[in-house]
Design a protein around this motif. Sequence first.
Motif, mmCIF file in Angstrom:
data_model
loop_
_atom_site.group_PDB
_atom_site.id
_atom_site.type_symbol
_atom_site.label_atom_id
_atom_site.label_comp_id
_atom_site.label_asym_id
_atom_site.label_seq_id
_atom_site.Cartn_x
_atom_site.Cartn_y
_atom_site.Cartn_z
ATOM 1 N N THR A 282 0.839 -1.193 0.000
ATOM 2 C CA THR A 282 0.000 0.000 0.000
ATOM 3 C C THR A 282 0.876 1.245 0.000
ATOM 4 O O THR A 282 2.097 1.169 0.170
ATOM 5 C CB THR A 282 -0.905 0.028 1.242
ATOM 6 O OG1 THR A 282 -0.068 0.162 2.397
ATOM 7 C CG2 THR A 282 -1.757 -1.232 1.346
ATOM 8 N N LEU A 283 0.239 2.384 -0.133
ATOM 9 C CA LEU A 283 0.967 3.649 -0.064
ATOM 10 C C LEU A 283 1.623 3.805 1.309
ATOM 11 O O LEU A 283 2.779 4.227 1.406
ATOM 12 C CB LEU A 283 0.015 4.820 -0.337
ATOM 13 C CG LEU A 283 0.635 6.214 -0.339
ATOM 14 C CD1 LEU A 283 1.729 6.330 -1.394
ATOM 15 C CD2 LEU A 283 -0.438 7.260 -0.562
ATOM 16 N N ALA A 284 0.900 3.436 2.355
ATOM 17 C CA ALA A 284 1.463 3.518 3.709
ATOM 18 C C ALA A 284 2.675 2.601 3.844
ATOM 19 O O ALA A 284 3.675 2.973 4.477
ATOM 20 C CB ALA A 284 0.407 3.153 4.745
ATOM 21 N N ASP A 285 2.606 1.403 3.248
ATOM 22 C CA ASP A 285 3.750 0.489 3.270
ATOM 23 C C ASP A 285 4.952 1.114 2.578
ATOM 24 O O ASP A 285 6.083 1.018 3.055
ATOM 25 C CB ASP A 285 3.414 -0.828 2.553
ATOM 26 C CG ASP A 285 2.354 -1.648 3.249
ATOM 27 O OD1 ASP A 285 2.148 -1.474 4.464
ATOM 28 O OD2 ASP A 285 1.727 -2.491 2.560
ATOM 29 N N ARG A 286 4.706 1.766 1.461
ATOM 30 C CA ARG A 286 5.807 2.384 0.708
ATOM 31 C C ARG A 286 6.458 3.498 1.506
ATOM 32 O O ARG A 286 7.681 3.645 1.501
ATOM 33 C CB ARG A 286 5.306 2.870 -0.645
ATOM 34 C CG ARG A 286 4.874 1.707 -1.522
ATOM 35 C CD ARG A 286 4.620 2.076 -2.949
ATOM 36 N NE ARG A 286 3.954 3.323 -3.167
ATOM 37 C CZ ARG A 286 2.774 3.452 -3.767
ATOM 38 N NH1 ARG A 286 2.118 2.388 -4.167
ATOM 39 N NH2 ARG A 286 2.248 4.634 -3.963
ATOM 40 N N TYR A 287 5.641 4.295 2.204
ATOM 41 C CA TYR A 287 6.223 5.340 3.048
ATOM 42 C C TYR A 287 7.026 4.722 4.191
ATOM 43 O O TYR A 287 8.082 5.229 4.559
ATOM 44 C CB TYR A 287 5.141 6.267 3.604
ATOM 45 C CG TYR A 287 4.711 7.341 2.633
ATOM 46 C CD1 TYR A 287 5.621 8.264 2.140
ATOM 47 C CD2 TYR A 287 3.391 7.434 2.214
ATOM 48 C CE1 TYR A 287 5.245 9.251 1.243
ATOM 49 C CE2 TYR A 287 2.994 8.421 1.316
ATOM 50 C CZ TYR A 287 3.926 9.319 0.844
ATOM 51 O OH TYR A 287 3.549 10.293 -0.032
ATOM 52 N N GLY A 288 6.532 3.634 4.739
ATOM 53 C CA GLY A 288 7.264 2.940 5.795
ATOM 54 C C GLY A 288 8.595 2.409 5.295
ATOM 55 O O GLY A 288 9.620 2.512 5.975
ATOM 56 N N LEU A 289 8.587 1.854 4.086
ATOM 57 C CA LEU A 289 9.835 1.353 3.506
ATOM 58 C C LEU A 289 10.802 2.488 3.213
ATOM 59 O O LEU A 289 12.012 2.351 3.410
ATOM 60 C CB LEU A 289 9.555 0.557 2.236
ATOM 61 C CG LEU A 289 8.906 -0.793 2.455
ATOM 62 C CD1 LEU A 289 8.519 -1.412 1.120
ATOM 63 C CD2 LEU A 289 9.821 -1.724 3.222
ATOM 64 N N MET A 290 10.267 3.617 2.747
ATOM 65 C CA MET A 290 11.128 4.767 2.485
ATOM 66 C C MET A 290 11.794 5.224 3.784
ATOM 67 O O MET A 290 13.008 5.474 3.812
ATOM 68 C CB MET A 290 10.321 5.914 1.882
ATOM 69 C CG MET A 290 11.156 7.132 1.569
ATOM 70 S SD MET A 290 10.254 8.457 0.767
ATOM 71 C CE MET A 290 9.097 8.923 2.044
ATOM 72 N N ALA A 291 11.021 5.291 4.857
ATOM 73 C CA ALA A 291 11.593 5.679 6.148
ATOM 74 C C ALA A 291 12.643 4.669 6.592
ATOM 75 O O ALA A 291 13.694 5.038 7.124
ATOM 76 C CB ALA A 291 10.485 5.794 7.203
ATOM 77 N N ALA A 292 12.374 3.383 6.355
ATOM 78 C CA ALA A 292 13.314 2.333 6.751
ATOM 79 C C ALA A 292 14.618 2.443 5.972
ATOM 80 O O ALA A 292 15.698 2.306 6.537
ATOM 81 C CB ALA A 292 12.690 0.963 6.532
ATOM 82 N N ILE A 293 14.517 2.689 4.693
ATOM 83 C CA ILE A 293 15.715 2.780 3.858
ATOM 84 C C ILE A 293 16.562 3.980 4.269
ATOM 85 O O ILE A 293 17.794 3.914 4.266
ATOM 86 C CB ILE A 293 15.329 2.833 2.369
ATOM 87 C CG1 ILE A 293 14.771 1.470 1.946
ATOM 88 C CG2 ILE A 293 16.515 3.225 1.501
ATOM 89 C CD1 ILE A 293 14.095 1.463 0.606
#
Length: 67
Positions: free
Chosen positions: A26-37
Motif C-alpha cells: 500500500t501507499l502507507a507500506d511504501r512510506y514505511g519502507l522509504m523511512a526504513a531505507i
Amino acid sequence: MIAKLQLIPGAISEILVSATETGMLTLADRYGLMAAILDESLDEEEQRAVNRIVRSVLRGRLRIQKA
C-alpha cells in the motif's frame, strides 16, 4: 527544510506480514519502507526484511497498489 522520517518500531515486520498476506504494498507500506531505507540504525534482520520486500516487488510476487 527537510522533514525527519522516523520509523515506528516493528513497522518492517508488519509491512512484511501484510504484504505477504495480501500480495500488495500500500501507499502507507511504501512510506514505511522509504523511512526504513533512510534510517541508518536498522538492524541486520530489518535490513534483510526490506531487501526481501524489494526483491519480491522486482520479481513480480508483490504488486504496488495504485494510489
